[in-house]
Design a protein around this motif. Sequence first.
Motif, mmCIF file in Angstrom:
data_model
loop_
_atom_site.group_PDB
_atom_site.id
_atom_site.type_symbol
_atom_site.label_atom_id
_atom_site.label_comp_id
_atom_site.label_asym_id
_atom_site.label_seq_id
_atom_site.Cartn_x
_atom_site.Cartn_y
_atom_site.Cartn_z
ATOM 1 N N PRO A 1 -14.369 32.776 -58.024
ATOM 2 C CA PRO A 1 -14.022 33.317 -57.002
ATOM 3 C C PRO A 1 -14.612 32.558 -56.031
ATOM 4 O O PRO A 1 -16.351 32.746 -55.878
ATOM 5 N N LYS B 1 -14.732 33.330 -51.526
ATOM 6 C CA LYS B 1 -15.041 34.465 -50.547
ATOM 7 C C LYS B 1 -15.652 34.962 -49.743
ATOM 8 O O LYS B 1 -16.952 34.189 -50.126
ATOM 9 N N LEU C 1 -16.500 39.508 -50.485
ATOM 10 C CA LEU C 1 -17.504 39.936 -51.971
ATOM 11 C C LEU C 1 -16.537 41.949 -51.990
ATOM 12 O O LEU C 1 -17.317 42.324 -51.573
ATOM 13 N N GLN D 1 -16.299 43.660 -57.835
ATOM 14 C CA GLN D 1 -15.648 43.014 -59.631
ATOM 15 C C GLN D 1 -15.341 40.665 -59.220
ATOM 16 O O GLN D 1 -15.237 40.816 -60.400
ATOM 17 N N ASP D 2 -15.247 40.472 -58.041
ATOM 18 C CA ASP D 2 -15.395 39.574 -57.623
ATOM 19 C C ASP D 2 -16.896 39.002 -58.633
ATOM 20 O O ASP D 2 -16.698 37.817 -58.942
#
Length: 200
Positions: free
Chosen positions: A68, A70, A75, A78-79
């Motif tokens: 991901p 971001k 963040l 889970q990211d």
Amino acid sequence: MKILLIGANGTLGRAVHTALRERDHEVVTASRKDSDFFVDITDPESIRSLYDQAGPVDAVASAAGSVPWKPVGELTTQDIRAGLEGKAVSQIELVLQGLERLPAHGSFTLITGILAREFLLTGAVSSLANGAVEAFVRAAAIELPGRQRINAVSPTVFEESMDVYGDTFAGFDAVPVARAAAAYVKSIEGHQTGQVFRVG
């Protein structure tokens, strides 16, 4: 050699496939779609099934992995986990399951990227995952059985992908994807181990 190529449908995967076929290797491909075999590299059972279906191979080449993008302030845990699973844990699982399946002369080539050493806004998880893979490659090389080898290819952004990334890689020297594919050939056909082959 018979080479198992994971992530064969992306820009890099297609270039690696072409480079290996031009050198008369037998290449069997795996990805989520449009390949010889299906694989979800984030699922250990899917990797196990892939190895069972592909049969004996001399080398495993990975051109797969996702993270991901971001800002750090956005963040989530889970990211972080998704990035590590998508790019690091998944490729490490390919190696762990392949250790007893590849012959003594077998090799693994994994993919990282320039964000392991240069940094971009929203790219923290990518840097984390790429760095983890590179550290694993260097450490695992001293423990692989027989004469098995492991390396990583760490390219900068590709010329062929600049229209997708827009200004994200502003100022970076893009390289033709064929240069990264050549690094896979170097890793697979050469004799070095524990190396990170930087491209660009």
